[in-house]
Design a protein around this motif. Structure first.
Motif, PDB file in Angstrom:
ATOM      1  N   UNK A  91     -86.417 -18.776  44.615  1.00  0.00           N
ATOM      2  CA  UNK A  91     -85.611 -17.588  44.362  1.00  0.00           C
ATOM      3  C   UNK A  91     -84.555 -17.954  43.326  1.00  0.00           C
ATOM      4  N   UNK A  92     -84.230 -16.995  42.469  1.00  0.00           N
ATOM      5  CA  UNK A  92     -83.244 -17.218  41.413  1.00  0.00           C
ATOM      6  C   UNK A  92     -82.395 -15.973  41.241  1.00  0.00           C
ATOM      7  N   UNK A  93     -81.082 -16.166  41.236  1.00  0.00           N
ATOM      8  CA  UNK A  93     -80.169 -15.115  40.780  1.00  0.00           C
ATOM      9  C   UNK A  93     -79.469 -15.650  39.547  1.00  0.00           C
ATOM     10  N   UNK A  94     -79.349 -14.798  38.534  1.00  0.00           N
ATOM     11  CA  UNK A  94     -78.723 -15.233  37.292  1.00  0.00           C
ATOM     12  C   UNK A  94     -78.165 -14.016  36.580  1.00  0.00           C
ATOM     13  N   UNK A  95     -76.863 -14.040  36.308  1.00  0.00           N
ATOM     14  CA  UNK A  95     -76.241 -12.920  35.634  1.00  0.00           C
ATOM     15  C   UNK A  95     -74.819 -12.680  36.110  1.00  0.00           C
ATOM     16  N   UNK A  96     -74.212 -11.577  35.685  1.00  0.00           N
ATOM     17  CA  UNK A  96     -72.859 -11.234  36.133  1.00  0.00           C
ATOM     18  C   UNK A  96     -72.912 -10.463  37.447  1.00  0.00           C
ATOM     19  N   UNK A  97     -72.209 -10.959  38.463  1.00  0.00           N
ATOM     20  CA  UNK A  97     -72.288 -10.336  39.788  1.00  0.00           C
ATOM     21  C   UNK A  97     -70.914 -10.057  40.401  1.00  0.00           C
ATOM     22  N   UNK A  98     -70.201 -11.106  40.795  1.00  0.00           N
ATOM     23  CA  UNK A  98     -69.005 -10.931  41.618  1.00  0.00           C
ATOM     24  C   UNK A  98     -67.758 -10.706  40.770  1.00  0.00           C
ATOM     25  N   UNK A  99     -66.783 -10.013  41.358  1.00  0.00           N
ATOM     26  CA  UNK A  99     -65.549  -9.678  40.635  1.00  0.00           C
ATOM     27  C   UNK A  99     -64.336 -10.441  41.186  1.00  0.00           C
ATOM     28  N   UNK A 100     -64.572 -11.529  41.901  1.00  0.00           N
ATOM     29  CA  UNK A 100     -63.478 -12.282  42.522  1.00  0.00           C
ATOM     30  C   UNK A 100     -62.454 -12.775  41.510  1.00  0.00           C
ATOM     31  N   UNK A 110     -60.490  -8.534  49.150  1.00  0.00           N
ATOM     32  CA  UNK A 110     -59.981  -9.035  50.437  1.00  0.00           C
ATOM     33  C   UNK A 110     -60.307  -8.061  51.571  1.00  0.00           C
ATOM     34  N   UNK A 111     -60.196  -6.754  51.309  1.00  0.00           N
ATOM     35  CA  UNK A 111     -60.529  -5.750  52.318  1.00  0.00           C
ATOM     36  C   UNK A 111     -62.016  -5.819  52.644  1.00  0.00           C
ATOM     37  N   UNK A 112     -62.848  -5.925  51.608  1.00  0.00           N
ATOM     38  CA  UNK A 112     -64.302  -5.970  51.816  1.00  0.00           C
ATOM     39  C   UNK A 112     -64.714  -7.229  52.572  1.00  0.00           C
ATOM     40  N   UNK A 113     -64.105  -8.360  52.261  1.00  0.00           N
ATOM     41  CA  UNK A 113     -64.433  -9.590  52.994  1.00  0.00           C
ATOM     42  C   UNK A 113     -63.987  -9.487  54.455  1.00  0.00           C
ATOM     43  N   UNK A 114     -62.868  -8.820  54.696  1.00  0.00           N
ATOM     44  CA  UNK A 114     -62.430  -8.591  56.076  1.00  0.00           C
ATOM     45  C   UNK A 114     -63.437  -7.712  56.801  1.00  0.00           C
ATOM     46  N   UNK A 115     -63.921  -6.677  56.124  1.00  0.00           N
ATOM     47  CA  UNK A 115     -64.921  -5.792  56.730  1.00  0.00           C
ATOM     48  C   UNK A 115     -66.188  -6.559  57.093  1.00  0.00           C
ATOM     49  N   UNK A 116     -66.655  -7.415  56.175  1.00  0.00           N
ATOM     50  CA  UNK A 116     -67.895  -8.142  56.412  1.00  0.00           C
ATOM     51  C   UNK A 116     -67.757  -9.122  57.576  1.00  0.00           C
ATOM     52  N   UNK A 117     -66.640  -9.839  57.634  1.00  0.00           N
ATOM     53  CA  UNK A 117     -66.405 -10.766  58.747  1.00  0.00           C
ATOM     54  C   UNK A 117     -66.289 -10.029  60.079  1.00  0.00           C
ATOM     55  N   UNK A 118     -65.450  -8.989  60.091  1.00  0.00           N
ATOM     56  CA  UNK A 118     -65.212  -8.260  61.328  1.00  0.00           C
ATOM     57  C   UNK A 118     -66.472  -7.532  61.769  1.00  0.00           C
ATOM     58  N   UNK A 165     -54.338 -17.346  49.652  1.00  0.00           N
ATOM     59  CA  UNK A 165     -54.092 -16.214  48.768  1.00  0.00           C
ATOM     60  C   UNK A 165     -55.346 -15.794  48.000  1.00  0.00           C
ATOM     61  N   UNK A 166     -56.398 -16.596  48.095  1.00  0.00           N
ATOM     62  CA  UNK A 166     -57.686 -16.233  47.521  1.00  0.00           C
ATOM     63  C   UNK A 166     -58.314 -15.166  48.415  1.00  0.00           C
ATOM     64  N   UNK A 167     -59.187 -14.314  47.862  1.00  0.00           N
ATOM     65  CA  UNK A 167     -59.677 -13.133  48.589  1.00  0.00           C
ATOM     66  C   UNK A 167     -60.280 -13.478  49.947  1.00  0.00           C
TER      67      UNK A 167
END
Length: 514
Positions: A204-213, A374-382, A422-424
């Motif tokens: 499997x390969x992912x390659x390109x622009x993805x995350x906005x962190x 940060x909100x989205x990562x909180x949603x995914x964890x919770x 302080x990172x997302x």
């Protein structure tokens, strides 16, 4: 020990194993071309952090300062990911909040004000995930990535085309050439959808622009990254029941205020062993899993793929999570890899659940500014925690002893917070800790924490409702208020993190040769 050596010693070198011998000969022959393409993606990522970083990086690598070379190799530049990308070198400034997505000589406030004053197609282009903004005679001009990085992407195209010509697997060959074309045209949607459907490939390969962190200014610009992985079909097949019950999992997530979810037709789960990385994926802290693509249209009309990096995840658990648990909580020896694996899997699935569009049709990701990640990562964890608590024993989700689950979960929070509060992702973990502490789930008992699991399902549900409500309807100011209230680490967090200095913060992968 010098300060740079101390930072680098936080990353333990770990060989990552993968069964390359089981791959067909044609695929093995194509891997070096893919790796070269991934190295070019790293060059683009360097430019995205600072326009002149590639040349500076090369100068450092040709120099004689071995510690500086090792630091740059790990963090892909002079900035420490563990301290919110502050520079460790006096001759280099801290990384800009907007990296190199925006004009270097424009103040952040001016950029925000200018973009806010735009309307129509002009604003749409400025806020596009795949454009850089540049000063054109005093005005902001949006330049598409595939135009701005055309030289590097042209070389990536040639290499992926060579790999595609060598590969006999029809689906993989088609994806490689279509993804190459997407990178040079800027039309990512078709190849994103093809990647979601590609589930029988040996790699499997992912390659390109993805995350906005990396975009801490407007929170919308994506960085380039790449990951190359060997697929473990046997482990993936064991998760098919979860994959086939996505709608039942989605029903657990609140979608308020007229918002809409984006549950597509498929959501395959793939278990892999990672064998190489490039771009942002090769910077410092490694991902243990991911969920792509982020395009809301693809997610809503086609689906998305959850990819579990088994060899990475197991190494992180052994090196970090197990040892952290013993130091931060009573009974910390009672943690287990299996609930952590399930939690991470459901974290990735949870990224695709809940509000995706607001009532007015706008993507939730673009409605609350730089607070979104940060909100989205909180949603995914919770969401992951709540799914295990509520649905454990159903739909392929294992049921776990609540004490073992919570201790494993809490140790995971501290492992992530060490990457930077302080990172997302770190801020998301601070939010969860503070919420659980406020609700009495986490208490201080002497020099360590204790867990009260009695009301955890209700507490997790309340937090999930809160963050989904923010995504569905909050203003940027309301989202920022929530982050200020719950995303600020207290002395209890900082003191606990301070006691973990003898435990590696993360792994430094040693990829297999190919």
């Amino acid at each position: 020990m010098n300060p740079i050596e101390e930072i680098l010693n936080q990353f333990k070198e770990v060989p990552l194993e993968a069964d390359l011998e089981s791959l067909p000969e044609d695929v093995r022959s194509a891997l070096p071309y893919i790796r070269q393409a991934m190295d070019l993606v790293t060059r683009i990522f360097l430019r995205q952090q600072h326009e002149h970083l590639p040349e500076h990086y090369d100068s450092v690598m040709k120099g004689e300062d071995e510690w500086r070379k090792r630091f740059y190799e790990l963090f892909k530049g002079p900035w420490n990911q563990l301290t919110d990308f502050k520079s460790e070198y006096p001759d280099v400034n801290n990384r800009s909040a907007g990296c190199a997505f925006y004009p270097e000589d424009w103040a952040n406030a001016k950029i925000k004000k200018t973009v806010e004053a735009m309307s129509g197609p002009e604003k749409e282009a400025a806020m596009d995930t795949y454009t850089v903004l540049r000063d054109n005679k005093g005005k902001l001009e949006a330049i598409p990535y595939h135009v701005y990085y055309a030289e590097e992407l042209g070389e990536v195209f040639d290499l992926l085309e060579k790999a595609a010509d060598m590969v006999e697997h029809e689906g993989l060959s088609s994806y490689l050439i279509n993804r190459a074309e997407a990178l040079v045209s800027g039309n990512y949607r078709e190849s994103d959808a093809e990647w979601v459907r590609l589930t029988d490939s040996p790699v499997d390969l992912v390659i390109g622009p993805y995350e906005v962190y990396a975009d801490a200014l407007l929170g919308v610009k994506a960085t380039y990254e790449s990951m190359l992985m060997v697929v473990d079909r046997e482990k993936g097949n064991a998760l098919k029941e979860i994959e086939s019950n996505l709608e039942n999992l989605a029903a657990v997530f609140p979608v308020q205020s007229g918002a809409k979810a984006a549950v597509g037709g498929v959501a395959p789960i793939v278990v892999v062993d990672q064998i190489y990385s490039g771009g942002e994926a090769a910077q410092g802290v490694m991902a243990a899993a991911f969920n792509l693509p982020n395009d809301a249209w693809v997610r809503g009309n086609v689906g998305w793929k959850q990819v579990m990096l088994h060899n990475v995840m197991k190494a992180k658990f052994t090196v970090g999570t197990k040892e952290i648990a013993k130091k931060v909580m009573h009974g910390g020896e009672n943690v287990d890899f299996d609930p952590m694996f399930t939690f991470v899997l459901l974290h990735e699935i949870s990224h695709g659940l809940g509000p995706a569009y607001r009532a007015d049709g706008r993507e939730t990701a673009k409605c609350i500014g730089s607070s979104y990640v940060a909100i989205e990562e909180t949603k995914a964890d919770t969401g992951a925690l709540y799914l295990i608590l509520k649905l454990g024993g159903q739909y392929g989700i294992n049921r776990y002893d609540s004490e073992v689950l919570l201790k494993t979960y809490l140790a995971g929070l501290f492992r992530s917070m060490r990457f930077g509060v302080h990172e997302a992702h770190g801020k998301a973990n601070v939010i969860q800790f503070n919420w659980l502490k406020e609700k009495g789930v986490i208490t201080r008992d002497g020099d360590r924490f204790a867990i009260n699991a009695e009301n955890i399902q209700n507490v997790a549900e309340e937090l999930l409702v809160k963050v989904c409500t923010i995504e569905a309807a909050a203003t940027p100011e309301e989202a920022e208020d929530f982050l200020r209230e719950y995303g600020t680490p207290g002395e209890d967090i900082l003191n606990a993190i301070g006691k973990l200095s003898d435990i590696p913060t993360d792994i430094k992968p040693v990829f297999p040769e190919f």
